[in-house]
Enzyme design. Structure first.
Site, PDB file in Angstrom:
ATOM      1  N   LYS A   1       0.849  -1.196   0.000  1.00  0.00           N
ATOM      2  CA  LYS A   1       0.000   0.000   0.000  1.00  0.00           C
ATOM      3  C   LYS A   1       0.882   1.242   0.000  1.00  0.00           C
ATOM      4  CE  LYS A   1      -2.373   1.672   3.754  1.00  0.00           C
ATOM      5  NZ  LYS A   1      -2.150   3.115   3.766  1.00  0.00           N
TER       6      LYS A   1
ATOM      7  N   LYS B   1      -7.221   8.209  -1.216  1.00  0.00           N
ATOM      8  CA  LYS B   1      -8.545   8.664  -0.729  1.00  0.00           C
ATOM      9  C   LYS B   1      -9.050   9.899  -1.469  1.00  0.00           C
ATOM     10  CE  LYS B   1      -7.509   7.020   3.986  1.00  0.00           C
ATOM     11  NZ  LYS B   1      -6.087   6.665   3.880  1.00  0.00           N
TER      12      LYS B   1
ATOM     13  N   ASP C   1     -13.297  14.904  -4.306  1.00  0.00           N
ATOM     14  CA  ASP C   1     -13.371  16.194  -4.999  1.00  0.00           C
ATOM     15  C   ASP C   1     -14.631  16.149  -5.864  1.00  0.00           C
ATOM     16  OD1 ASP C   1     -12.655  18.643  -6.377  1.00  0.00           O
ATOM     17  OD2 ASP C   1     -10.569  18.239  -5.859  1.00  0.00           O
TER      18      ASP C   1
HETATM   19  O1  C5P Z   1       1.124   0.800  11.047  1.00  0.00           O
HETATM   20  P1  C5P Z   1      -0.321   0.390  10.955  1.00  0.00           P
HETATM   21  O2  C5P Z   1      -0.517  -1.107  10.849  1.00  0.00           O
HETATM   22  O3  C5P Z   1      -1.172   1.018  12.029  1.00  0.00           O
HETATM   23  O4  C5P Z   1      -0.789   1.000   9.540  1.00  0.00           O
HETATM   24  C1  C5P Z   1      -2.127   1.010   9.119  1.00  0.00           C
HETATM   25  C2  C5P Z   1      -2.236   1.700   7.787  1.00  0.00           C
HETATM   26  O5  C5P Z   1      -3.611   1.782   7.438  1.00  0.00           O
HETATM   27  C3  C5P Z   1      -1.699   3.126   7.751  1.00  0.00           C
HETATM   28  O6  C5P Z   1      -1.152   3.346   6.448  1.00  0.00           O
HETATM   29  C4  C5P Z   1      -2.926   3.982   7.968  1.00  0.00           C
HETATM   30  O7  C5P Z   1      -2.826   5.238   7.334  1.00  0.00           O
HETATM   31  C5  C5P Z   1      -4.004   3.144   7.276  1.00  0.00           C
HETATM   32  N1  C5P Z   1      -5.363   3.362   7.779  1.00  0.00           N
HETATM   33  C6  C5P Z   1      -5.740   3.175   9.095  1.00  0.00           C
HETATM   34  N2  C5P Z   1      -7.043   3.406   9.497  1.00  0.00           N
HETATM   35  C7  C5P Z   1      -7.964   3.786   8.611  1.00  0.00           C
HETATM   36  C8  C5P Z   1      -7.608   3.963   7.268  1.00  0.00           C
HETATM   37  C9  C5P Z   1      -6.291   3.744   6.885  1.00  0.00           C
HETATM   38  O8  C5P Z   1      -4.917   2.798   9.917  1.00  0.00           O
HETATM   39  N3  C5P Z   1      -9.209   3.951   9.000  1.00  0.00           N
END
Ligand code: C5P
Length: 237
Positions: free
Chosen positions: A32, A61, A64
């Protein structure tokens, strides 16, 4: 079986991200790319990852007016990404415009490209949501936006694993549920509050697990990846 694990490449530079990726195989995980890496390393980074054979989820995300979102989705698809997302709160017209743009015959994407929706950010409390003028509980608003996304032709949505059983019931088995906040047993929660293990998330109906720091900051990332893949495999049996 293609991997259900999506590693969040939240790195501040191309060098750091590529150094980390050099130890990974596309058979073991998808990747990602979010704001941090995209702003620092740009589309070139995405191209490098897809050229290495990885399925890339471009997590920008988009939100617009419909015409602008449709145009950016088309450009993003040309990077040969596997998945991208838009905010469901941009409305049905915006989501439909994005969906239609990705089915334009000009778009030559060799992956089976998925467009998913972001609903209510998991960082929003009921109170914060109400401050934005939405008079619904966050969990009900998530279900409402998910229904809109499905009607607009989208392939799935980002949700928390806690929301997965209700969404699965409402949206059927083919709507993809993509879930961050996953923590293998024993790893640090960091700033995530509601976490679930990989096996529990799969049993709750999640299709893809997004995991960042438990892997990117591990002493032995490959070991954690193998552990998660084994856990997912076990839960799917
Ligand atoms: O390091 P971690 O496992 O917490 O990373 C989770 C990823 O998922 C990050 O890139 C974060 O921006 C993304 N994310 C999240 N919660 C959301 C949407 C996206 O943690 N609701």
């Amino acid at each position: 079986m293609s991997s259900k694990l999506i590693i969040a490449l939240d790195f501040p530079s191309a060098d750091k991200a590529l150094d980390f990726v050099s130890q990974l195989s596309p058979a073991d995980c998808k990747l990602k790319v979010g704001f941090e890496l995209f702003v620092s390393a740009g589309p070139e980074m995405v191209r490098k990852l897809t050229e290495k054979g990885f399925d890339v989820f471009l997590d920008l995300k988009f939100h617009d007016i419909p015409n602008t979102v449709a145009s950016v989705c088309k450009v993003a698809a040309k990077l040969n990404v596997w998945m991208m997302n838009v905010h469901a709160s941009g409305g049905s017209k915006m989501m439909r415009a994005a969906h239609t743009a990705l089915h334009d015959k000009e778009v030559k994407n060799t992956r089976s490209l998925k467009l998913i929706a972001v609903s209510v950010l998991t960082s929003m409390s009921n109170e914060q949501l109400q401050q934005t003028g939405v008079n619904a509980l966050a969990k009900d608003q998530v279900i409402h936006l998910a229904g809109m996304a499905q009607q607009a032709g989208l392939d799935g949505m980002v949700c928390s694993a806690q929301e997965a059983p209700a969404l699965r019931k409402k949206l059927g088995k083919d709507f993809l549920l993509v879930t961050p906040g996953i923590r293998p047993a024993g790893s640090a929660k960091g700033d995530q509050s509601r976490v679930m293990t990989p096996a529990a998330a799969i049993r709750a109906g999640v299709d893809y697990l997004v995991v960042g720091r438990p892997i990117t900051q591990a002493k032995n990332p490959l070991e954690v990846i193998q552990q998660i893949n084994a856990e997912v495999h076990g839960a799917l049996q």
